[in-house]
Write a protein that holds these residues in place. Structure first.
Motif, PDB file in Angstrom:
ATOM      1  N   ASP A   4       0.824  -1.201   0.000  1.00 24.07           N
ATOM      2  CA  ASP A   4       0.000   0.000   0.000  1.00 24.07           C
ATOM      3  C   ASP A   4       0.863   1.257   0.000  1.00 24.07           C
ATOM      4  N   GLU A  26      -6.549   7.068   1.951  1.00 22.71           N
ATOM      5  CA  GLU A  26      -6.111   7.318   3.327  1.00 22.71           C
ATOM      6  C   GLU A  26      -5.318   8.616   3.412  1.00 22.71           C
ATOM      7  N   SER A  29      -7.518  11.584   3.546  1.00 16.74           N
ATOM      8  CA  SER A  29      -8.121  11.794   4.863  1.00 16.74           C
ATOM      9  C   SER A  29      -7.098  12.323   5.868  1.00 16.74           C
ATOM     10  N   LEU A  56      -0.280   3.155  10.257  1.00 16.62           N
ATOM     11  CA  LEU A  56      -0.773   2.642   8.985  1.00 16.62           C
ATOM     12  C   LEU A  56      -0.899   1.122   9.032  1.00 16.62           C
ATOM     13  N   ASN A  59      -3.831  -0.100  10.904  1.00 20.36           N
ATOM     14  CA  ASN A  59      -5.057   0.096  10.134  1.00 20.36           C
ATOM     15  C   ASN A  59      -5.136  -0.835   8.925  1.00 20.36           C
ATOM     16  N   PHE A  61      -2.732  -1.483   6.525  1.00 18.64           N
ATOM     17  CA  PHE A  61      -1.956  -1.168   5.321  1.00 18.64           C
ATOM     18  C   PHE A  61      -0.625  -1.908   5.355  1.00 18.64           C
TER      19      PHE A  61
END
Length: 66
Positions: A4, A26, A29, A56, A59, A61
């Motif tokens: 990612d 992302e 945001s 990250l 979350n 990624f």
């Protein structure tokens, strides 16, 4: 495994390159400032960079560090 973010450590600045569509969303945001961008990557000071990588990853990624 799909990456990612590509993360490059340049000493005092770390460069983050969003590679996937989810990573690009992302970043939107995160409200990265215009001045942080260099090409398709954005720069982060080395002090909070490791924390950003960890956040990250928490979350979901995948970050590849170079």
């Amino acid at each position: 495994m799909i990456q990612d973010f590509r993360v490059r450590n340049h000493g005092s600045i770390w460069m983050f390159t969003p590679l996937s569509e989810a990573a690009k969303a992302e970043v939107e945001s995160m409200q990265v400032e215009d001045w942080q961008w260099h090409g398709g990557s954005f720069g982060v000071d080395h002090r909070p960079a490791r924390v950003l990588v960890q956040a990250l990853q928490l979350n979901g990624f995948v970050c590849s560090e170079q």
